[in-house]
Each structure stands twice: as C-alpha cells, then as structure tokens.
Design a protein around this motif. Sequence first.
Motif, PDB file in Angstrom:
ATOM      1  N   ILE A  32      -2.193  -3.337   4.222  1.00 58.58           N
ATOM      2  CA  ILE A  32      -2.759  -2.093   3.693  1.00 58.58           C
ATOM      3  C   ILE A  32      -3.943  -1.616   4.532  1.00 58.58           C
ATOM      4  O   ILE A  32      -4.121  -0.409   4.728  1.00 58.58           O
ATOM      5  CB  ILE A  32      -3.119  -2.220   2.194  1.00 58.58           C
ATOM      6  N   TYR A  54       5.271   0.072   4.253  1.00 59.13           N
ATOM      7  CA  TYR A  54       4.662  -1.157   3.752  1.00 59.13           C
ATOM      8  C   TYR A  54       5.625  -2.333   3.832  1.00 59.13           C
ATOM      9  O   TYR A  54       5.219  -3.466   4.085  1.00 59.13           O
ATOM     10  CB  TYR A  54       4.152  -0.957   2.316  1.00 59.13           C
ATOM     11  N   LYS A  64      -4.112   0.858  -2.723  1.00 59.15           N
ATOM     12  CA  LYS A  64      -2.747   0.957  -2.190  1.00 59.15           C
ATOM     13  C   LYS A  64      -2.062   2.227  -2.701  1.00 59.15           C
ATOM     14  O   LYS A  64      -1.379   2.920  -1.941  1.00 59.15           O
ATOM     15  CB  LYS A  64      -1.949  -0.286  -2.608  1.00 59.15           C
TER      16      LYS A  64
END
Length: 156
Positions: A106, A100, A80
């Motif tokens: 992700i 996000y 990430k």
Amino acid sequence: MSEVVKIDIQRTGFPIKLGTIELWFDTSYENLLTFLKVEELAQEKLKEAQEKAQTLHFPDEINMETLDADMVTAAFDVNKTFIGAQYDIIFGDGTFDQLYKAHPDIAALEQTLEIVGVAIGNKLETMESERAAVTEIKKSGYLVKKEKKTTKKVVK
C-alpha cells in the motif's frame, strides 16, 4: 440484402503501465470531469471508511503499549480504501484490486499515485498543445482558402 457499413470508434486516451499492469486513462470529456473531481470523490470514500472504523477509538498519541492489532488494521483499511478509491476513480472500478493483487504494498501504491497524477497532468498538457497546434494549422488553411476566394471574386 445490403452490406453493413462498419465504422470503428477509436477510444480517446492513452495507456499507463504501473508495474506489471497496463491501464488506460480515458481522455473523454466525461472522464476528464471525473478526473478533476478525484480528490472530492475520494474524500467521500474516505469518509465512508472512517465511519466504518469509528467503532475503534484511535488515541491521540500512539505508543507501543496502547497499540493493538485491531486498531492498526482499522487504520490500514481506512488508508487502503482512500488510496483504492483514487485509483478506481482515475482508471475505473476494480483497478485498485488488480494493482494490489499484483503489487501488495500500500505504501508503494500510495507513492505511485502521486507520480501517476503528475504524469497524467503532463500528458494532458502535451495533448492540449498538440491539439492547439493542429487547430491553428486548420485555421490558417481555412483563412488562406477564404483569402483566395475573396481575391478571385475581386479580380472578376
């Protein structure tokens, strides 16, 4: 009192919409230099994230018996961080957090990152072709004017 002359400065670049978020890709010379080094800069961030995760031992082979939540979380955080660094380098700090928050996936953001890179590359090529065409038109106009001036001097 004299009147203030106000001249706006137009940003160079173009908008890119990712899901529900509209971003701006800055095509200034300064930002293009950063864009060309995105992989190198992201690798630096990845190294930092890996150093933070070094407290956990990642086995060479993963099986369900040796897998634990801390290990998975650490691996996820490293990935990430790497993906986030690339978005932030391309579009500016805080971009990844914004993306996000709106799209907490992700894997999807990682896949989209490659598409973004290709799309930006294509747009930059188009912009360069357009700039070259405008430059050629200006050059041709200048040469025509120069030829007319030279012809007038010879005729006199």
